[in-house]
Design an enzyme around this catalytic site. Sequence first.
Site, PDB file in Angstrom:
ATOM      1  N   SER A   8      32.571   1.307   2.801  1.00 22.08           N
ATOM      2  CA  SER A   8      31.735   0.356   3.534  1.00 22.08           C
ATOM      3  C   SER A   8      31.085  -0.629   2.581  1.00 22.08           C
ATOM      4  CB  SER A   8      30.652   1.125   4.299  1.00 22.08           C
ATOM      5  OG  SER A   8      29.677   0.249   4.822  1.00 22.08           O
ATOM      6  N   TYR A  11      23.590   6.209   4.229  1.00 25.69           N
ATOM      7  CA  TYR A  11      25.009   5.997   4.530  1.00 25.69           C
ATOM      8  C   TYR A  11      25.702   5.286   3.362  1.00 25.69           C
ATOM      9  CZ  TYR A  11      29.096   3.971   6.956  1.00 25.69           C
ATOM     10  OH  TYR A  11      30.357   3.574   7.318  1.00 25.69           O
ATOM     11  N   LYS A  40      28.724   6.775   0.887  1.00 30.29           N
ATOM     12  CA  LYS A  40      30.008   6.101   0.693  1.00 30.29           C
ATOM     13  C   LYS A  40      30.233   5.768  -0.787  1.00 30.29           C
ATOM     14  CE  LYS A  40      31.744   5.675   4.901  1.00 30.29           C
ATOM     15  NZ  LYS A  40      33.065   6.204   5.292  1.00 30.29           N
TER      16      LYS A  40
END
Length: 327
Positions: free
Chosen positions: A126, A150, A154
């Site tokens: 991402s 998040y 990643k």
Amino acid sequence: MHILIIGAAGMVGRKLTDALIATGTLGGANISRLTLADIVPPPQPATAIPCQTLAIDLAAATTATTLIAGRPDMIFHLAAIVSGEAEADFDKGYAINLDGTRALLEAIRAEGMRQPYRPRLVFTSSIAVFGEPLPPAIPDDQVHTPLTSYGTQKAICELLLSDYSRRGFLDGIGIRLPTIVVRPGKPNKAASGFFSSIIREPLAGLEAILPVSDDVRHWFASPRAAVRFLLHAATLETSALGQRRNLTMPGLSATVAEEVAALGRLAGPAAVARIRRVPDETIIRIVAGWPQNFDARRATALGFEAEASFDDIVRAHIEDETDGQVS
């Protein structure tokens, strides 16, 4: 070729499955078997290709070993707890996004120690791995400074993918997807979900909530482009990546105002009038730290392609999801 798709019940997973079935081949090899896995049972596709669907919990102790027991040649790892949910539920985000991915990599390594095995693994990362401070256009070698859990998860997985590839346990490539719009169906728990809903709902004759200001700029690509990215990553000669196994996908930098203008051009002022502005301080805070524009020349040079305008993105949604009809 045996293909495993983890996250196959999601929007991108379903569209990827459809694309693979439509051709029956990948990189010149016939697809002999499909394994589709997700937290809920993926839909059973209508295909002559032998296909197994599995409901799995990527955080469970035996899941990764079960998935790798069939020795898939190609693995698409799309599964993740999305940005907003990973921020709200710290433990769940790390259990799925980091620990689940690490378990998958370890299962591949263990299978290779038992008998030679080195699958291709396409991992969806991402642009959330990047955060302020940022240059106007972010290059591929920009240092990772994620500002969300998040994005941190990643970023760690990108390093693991590179190291497991360097050690020869697998042949990995990580692709940092732009925010994918317009997502069909119901909203998910991603903080970025409104980017899709302010197009999808008005096209369906429904009200949409816009939680941020019109001048918010972001990086976008369509579901069509996301599938193209995955298929190209699956067949790309990874020697061209060198030691840099992760790369940012091309996309379109646009503001919310430009997004809304595209909706107006293709669906008229009545659709635009269905957008209601309701500021959400949590979403505003999260989005404020996100990157806005990228220099994706490395991916472009390797053959990855995205849309050139937001009109193209909205038009693709109308063609693919509404049979060309707008309310």
